[in-house]
Design a protein around this motif. Structure first.
Motif, PDB file in Angstrom:
ATOM      1  N   GLU A  96       0.912  -1.182   0.285  1.00 59.09           N
ATOM      2  CA  GLU A  96       0.030  -0.105   0.120  1.00 59.09           C
ATOM      3  C   GLU A  96       1.064   1.177   0.028  1.00 59.09           C
ATOM      4  O   GLU A  96       1.991   1.173   0.585  1.00 59.09           O
ATOM      5  CB  GLU A  96      -0.759  -0.106   1.172  1.00 59.09           C
ATOM      6  CG  GLU A  96      -2.240   0.923   1.212  1.00 59.09           C
ATOM      7  CD  GLU A  96      -2.848   0.711   2.553  1.00 59.09           C
ATOM      8  OE1 GLU A  96      -2.562  -0.108   3.423  1.00 59.09           O
ATOM      9  OE2 GLU A  96      -4.273   1.228   2.312  1.00 59.09           O
ATOM     10  N   PHE A  98       0.877   5.825  -0.393  1.00 59.32           N
ATOM     11  CA  PHE A  98       0.260   6.855  -0.079  1.00 59.32           C
ATOM     12  C   PHE A  98       0.572   8.174  -0.722  1.00 59.32           C
ATOM     13  O   PHE A  98      -0.072   9.401  -0.561  1.00 59.32           O
ATOM     14  CB  PHE A  98       0.239   7.085   1.449  1.00 59.32           C
ATOM     15  CG  PHE A  98      -0.488   6.032   2.283  1.00 59.32           C
ATOM     16  CD1 PHE A  98      -1.948   5.946   2.439  1.00 59.32           C
ATOM     17  CD2 PHE A  98       0.277   4.893   2.747  1.00 59.32           C
ATOM     18  CE1 PHE A  98      -2.265   4.763   2.994  1.00 59.32           C
ATOM     19  CE2 PHE A  98      -0.289   3.784   3.437  1.00 59.32           C
ATOM     20  CZ  PHE A  98      -1.684   3.838   3.417  1.00 59.32           C
ATOM     21  N   SER A 100       1.208  11.172  -2.813  1.00 58.10           N
ATOM     22  CA  SER A 100       0.244  11.916  -3.656  1.00 58.10           C
ATOM     23  C   SER A 100       0.962  12.276  -4.964  1.00 58.10           C
ATOM     24  O   SER A 100       2.382  12.352  -4.940  1.00 58.10           O
ATOM     25  CB  SER A 100      -0.072  13.411  -3.274  1.00 58.10           C
ATOM     26  OG  SER A 100       1.062  14.222  -3.102  1.00 58.10           O
ATOM     27  N   ARG A 135      -1.826   7.835   7.694  1.00 57.11           N
ATOM     28  CA  ARG A 135      -1.998   8.363   6.357  1.00 57.11           C
ATOM     29  C   ARG A 135      -3.390   7.672   5.898  1.00 57.11           C
ATOM     30  O   ARG A 135      -4.122   8.576   5.219  1.00 57.11           O
ATOM     31  CB  ARG A 135      -0.803   7.516   5.544  1.00 57.11           C
ATOM     32  CG  ARG A 135       0.558   7.917   5.597  1.00 57.11           C
ATOM     33  CD  ARG A 135       0.912   9.115   5.477  1.00 57.11           C
ATOM     34  NE  ARG A 135       0.579   9.802   3.959  1.00 57.11           N
ATOM     35  CZ  ARG A 135       1.393  10.207   3.093  1.00 57.11           C
ATOM     36  NH1 ARG A 135       2.735  10.297   3.496  1.00 57.11           N
ATOM     37  NH2 ARG A 135       1.070  10.412   2.089  1.00 57.11           N
ATOM     38  N   ARG A 136      -3.605   6.440   6.246  1.00 58.39           N
ATOM     39  CA  ARG A 136      -5.061   6.054   5.704  1.00 58.39           C
ATOM     40  C   ARG A 136      -6.421   7.111   6.402  1.00 58.39           C
ATOM     41  O   ARG A 136      -7.260   7.295   5.552  1.00 58.39           O
ATOM     42  CB  ARG A 136      -5.385   4.707   6.195  1.00 58.39           C
ATOM     43  CG  ARG A 136      -5.497   3.701   5.007  1.00 58.39           C
ATOM     44  CD  ARG A 136      -5.607   2.378   5.520  1.00 58.39           C
ATOM     45  NE  ARG A 136      -4.735   1.313   5.278  1.00 58.39           N
ATOM     46  CZ  ARG A 136      -4.201   0.456   6.361  1.00 58.39           C
ATOM     47  NH1 ARG A 136      -4.459   0.557   7.544  1.00 58.39           N
ATOM     48  NH2 ARG A 136      -3.055  -0.210   5.802  1.00 58.39           N
ATOM     49  N   GLU A 138      -6.262  10.050   6.318  1.00 57.02           N
ATOM     50  CA  GLU A 138      -6.111  11.248   5.663  1.00 57.02           C
ATOM     51  C   GLU A 138      -6.419  10.898   4.165  1.00 57.02           C
ATOM     52  O   GLU A 138      -7.619  11.667   3.550  1.00 57.02           O
ATOM     53  CB  GLU A 138      -4.517  11.730   5.524  1.00 57.02           C
ATOM     54  CG  GLU A 138      -4.040  12.705   6.671  1.00 57.02           C
ATOM     55  CD  GLU A 138      -2.787  12.712   6.457  1.00 57.02           C
ATOM     56  OE1 GLU A 138      -2.040  12.862   5.467  1.00 57.02           O
ATOM     57  OE2 GLU A 138      -1.747  12.515   7.425  1.00 57.02           O
ATOM     58  N   SER A 139      -6.194   9.849   3.784  1.00 60.71           N
ATOM     59  CA  SER A 139      -6.644   9.466   2.328  1.00 60.71           C
ATOM     60  C   SER A 139      -6.302   7.829   1.994  1.00 60.71           C
ATOM     61  O   SER A 139      -5.441   7.671   2.543  1.00 60.71           O
ATOM     62  CB  SER A 139      -5.987  10.348   1.287  1.00 60.71           C
ATOM     63  OG  SER A 139      -4.833   9.936   1.273  1.00 60.71           O
ATOM     64  N   ALA A 140      -7.310   7.346   1.333  1.00 61.73           N
ATOM     65  CA  ALA A 140      -7.227   5.983   1.168  1.00 61.73           C
ATOM     66  C   ALA A 140      -5.801   5.693   0.343  1.00 61.73           C
ATOM     67  O   ALA A 140      -5.228   6.433  -0.426  1.00 61.73           O
ATOM     68  CB  ALA A 140      -8.067   5.483   0.223  1.00 61.73           C
ATOM     69  N   TYR A 142      -3.129   3.349  -2.250  1.00 64.63           N
ATOM     70  CA  TYR A 142      -3.587   2.501  -3.427  1.00 64.63           C
ATOM     71  C   TYR A 142      -2.043   1.694  -3.552  1.00 64.63           C
ATOM     72  O   TYR A 142      -1.452   1.635  -2.483  1.00 64.63           O
ATOM     73  CB  TYR A 142      -3.139   3.595  -4.775  1.00 64.63           C
ATOM     74  CG  TYR A 142      -2.226   4.500  -4.790  1.00 64.63           C
ATOM     75  CD1 TYR A 142      -1.921   5.580  -3.968  1.00 64.63           C
ATOM     76  CD2 TYR A 142      -0.942   3.955  -5.191  1.00 64.63           C
ATOM     77  CE1 TYR A 142      -0.990   6.400  -4.058  1.00 64.63           C
ATOM     78  CE2 TYR A 142       0.511   4.896  -5.214  1.00 64.63           C
ATOM     79  CZ  TYR A 142       0.326   5.997  -4.463  1.00 64.63           C
ATOM     80  OH  TYR A 142       1.482   6.777  -4.761  1.00 64.63           O
ATOM     81  N   ARG A 176      -5.992   1.424  -7.787  1.00 61.65           N
ATOM     82  CA  ARG A 176      -5.950   2.849  -7.334  1.00 61.65           C
ATOM     83  C   ARG A 176      -6.670   3.154  -5.964  1.00 61.65           C
ATOM     84  O   ARG A 176      -7.230   2.238  -5.643  1.00 61.65           O
ATOM     85  CB  ARG A 176      -6.859   3.847  -8.361  1.00 61.65           C
ATOM     86  CG  ARG A 176      -6.183   3.714  -9.739  1.00 61.65           C
ATOM     87  CD  ARG A 176      -6.778   4.873 -10.589  1.00 61.65           C
ATOM     88  NE  ARG A 176      -8.152   5.232 -10.325  1.00 61.65           N
ATOM     89  CZ  ARG A 176      -8.960   5.999 -11.221  1.00 61.65           C
ATOM     90  NH1 ARG A 176      -8.384   6.546 -12.448  1.00 61.65           N
ATOM     91  NH2 ARG A 176     -10.046   6.206 -11.022  1.00 61.65           N
ATOM     92  N   ALA A 177      -6.481   4.280  -5.468  1.00 57.28           N
ATOM     93  CA  ALA A 177      -7.124   4.619  -4.232  1.00 57.28           C
ATOM     94  C   ALA A 177      -8.485   4.404  -4.228  1.00 57.28           C
ATOM     95  O   ALA A 177      -9.129   3.967  -3.046  1.00 57.28           O
ATOM     96  CB  ALA A 177      -6.701   6.191  -3.770  1.00 57.28           C
ATOM     97  N   ASP A 178      -9.375   4.752  -5.219  1.00 58.02           N
ATOM     98  CA  ASP A 178     -10.708   4.468  -5.301  1.00 58.02           C
ATOM     99  C   ASP A 178     -10.933   2.861  -5.431  1.00 58.02           C
ATOM    100  O   ASP A 178     -12.284   2.678  -5.757  1.00 58.02           O
ATOM    101  CB  ASP A 178     -11.434   5.328  -6.300  1.00 58.02           C
ATOM    102  CG  ASP A 178     -10.793   4.950  -7.762  1.00 58.02           C
ATOM    103  OD1 ASP A 178      -9.953   4.000  -8.028  1.00 58.02           O
ATOM    104  OD2 ASP A 178     -11.489   5.786  -8.709  1.00 58.02           O
TER     105      ASP A 178
END
Ligand code: GLU
Length: 441
Positions: A96, A98, A100, A135-136, A138-140, A142, A176-178
């Motif tokens: 995983e 994180f 950006s 970190r998760r 904050e945002s999912a 990938y 991807r993160a989504d």
């Protein structure tokens, strides 16, 4: 072993000549081996894939006669990709991340500044569970595939022996993160589960192939045979990608290009074998040999399609064009003769319409000032239509006797007067088809 190939377009646009090359090579390999050809729609991106483009892809392949034995859609197989991702995770090959896009960009710039290759540094691999959880929040995250840093080698069916150092490649993002599974993984899972034995695609996929070979092995399978064809360039060697929009298969179809002309060119362009107009896909398959293709970019000039289309049309029997000719309104009794007279004077089938208009409505005479008097005199000798087989001969004989003209000076102005143009079929054959005398306006 049954040979299984696939053509895997994303339904995010119209097929163009570049895609056709990939489709055709895969089709011909399967056809030659009596194997299976799969149409696989790579539609995992729901924002860009549309049903209308999927329909257009099928329609274009139909037009070319490239029939597929089976259709698959990636959007219907998401559970299979999730299962494969789980297996890779369990095997410790999926991790995983994180960072950006901005952070990654910064890392790349730093590496380049220090003269290092811009390969992902695997920082996320070393995050503690607590750091990941933070970190998760904050945002999912990938997911990247952990490459074995070794040389990846394969015998490419077109490019020969290839070897890529996995250390020079970033670990590919597979999810991807989504949660969307990316092509690199989806394609591998499909190739394995659908029993694909040969993958031919453009040379822009060479690095993908290297990483996919490792993913295939990590999933416990053996890679298929790979071959990468060169990319097409314009006639002057310029990049074609920007012009591909105007080289869509439907544009070529609208321009009147015959499918067999396009297929014949594409099956040979860039190979050491000459381009010859084939009569059927089986004939193309028979002589198809990927090993004959070179690695250099292949020049494609759409103008080359016209002489092939012309040659293809000229060889067609009346039965093949009967419907088209009837649709123009050519009376049934005249239709076959019309075809026989016109076939050598067309480049695309639409030209038949121009000729039929001329026959039905008569021409606007083309007369140069120097010939004006001569033509006026000649037309006084012209009996009114209908004309028949001997009409041209008797008319020109009468004009010759009256004016003393002969040869080209006699025949060319008369042709131009009757048809409004300086070229065309034999006048003796054309004249019986002309239903009206020319207009002089
Ligand atoms: N959808 C991918 C593409 O159009 C397929 C590539 C492949 O053949 O694996 O580039």
């Amino acid at each position: 072993m049954t040979v299984v190939t696939r053509f895997a377009p994303s339904p995010t646009g119209f097929l163009h000549v570049g895609n056709l090359r990939t489709a055709l090579f895969n089709f011909l390999i399967a056809r030659k081996a009596g194997g299976q050809f799969i149409l696989r729609l790579d539609d995992t991106d729901p924002t860009r894939s549309t049903e209308a483009f999927a329909d257009a892809i099928r329609e274009d392949l139909d037009w070319l006669g490239l029939r597929w034995d089976r259709e698959e859609r990636q959007s219907a197989r998401l559970d299979r990709y999730a299962a494969a991702a789980d297996r890779l995770r369990e095997a410790g090959r999926l991790y995983e991340c994180f960072e950006s896009p901005g952070e990654l960009d910064l890392k790349r710039k730093k590496q380049l500044n220090m003269g290092q290759p811009p390969v992902y540094d695997r920082a996320a691999l070393h995050l503690s569970e607590a750091a990941k959880a933070a970190r998760r929040a904050e945002s999912a995250g990938y997911w990247r595939f952990l490459l074995d840093r070794e040389r990846i080698e394969w015998a490419d069916g077109i490019l020969g022996d290839l070897s890529i150092d996995a250390a020079s490649v970033s670990d590919p993002v597979l999810i991807r993160a989504d949660g969307q599974v990316l092509y690199t993984l989806a394609s591998v899972v499909d190739d394995i589960e659908m029993g694909v034995t040969h993958v031919v695609r453009g040379s822009d996929h060479v690095t993908n192939t290297a990483t996919q070979i490792q993913i295939i092995r990590a999933l416990g399978s053996q890679p298929p045979a790979f071959a990468h064809h060169s990319l097409l360039t314009g006639a002057g060697g310029e990049e074609l990608s920007k012009r591909l929009g105007t080289l869509s298969l439907r544009d070529l179809r609208a321009q009147g290009v015959a499918p067999m002309a396009l297929l014949s060119l594409m099956a040979r362009l860039g190979s050491s074998q000459p381009v010859v107009l084939a009569g059927s896909l089986d004939e193309l398959a028979e002589g198809f040999d990927p090993g004959q293709f070179g690695a250099a970019p292949t020049k494609f000039d759409p103008a080359d399609l016209m002489p092939l289309t012309r040659a293809h049309l000229q060889a067609l029997p009346f039965a093949a064009v009967q419907e088209r000719i009837a649709a123009l309104g050519v009376p049934e009794a005249e239709a076959e003769r019309f075809w026989e007279v016109m076939r050598e004077n067309i480049t695309v089938l639409d030209d038949l319409e121009t000729w039929w208009m001329l026959c039905r409505d008569g021409a606007r005479a083309e007369v140069t000032p120097e010939d004006a008097e001569f033509v006026a005199e000649a037309l006084r000798h012209l009996p009114p239509p209908p004309w028949e087989a001997g009409s041209w001969e008797s008319w020109t004989a009468a004009v010759k006797a009256a004016t003393g003209r002969k040869g080209r000076g006699l025949f060319l102005p008369l042709r131009k007067a009757l048809t409004g143009r300086g070229d065309g079929p034999d006048m003796g054959q054309l004249m019986p088809l002309l239903q009206k005398a020319p207009r002089l306006d």
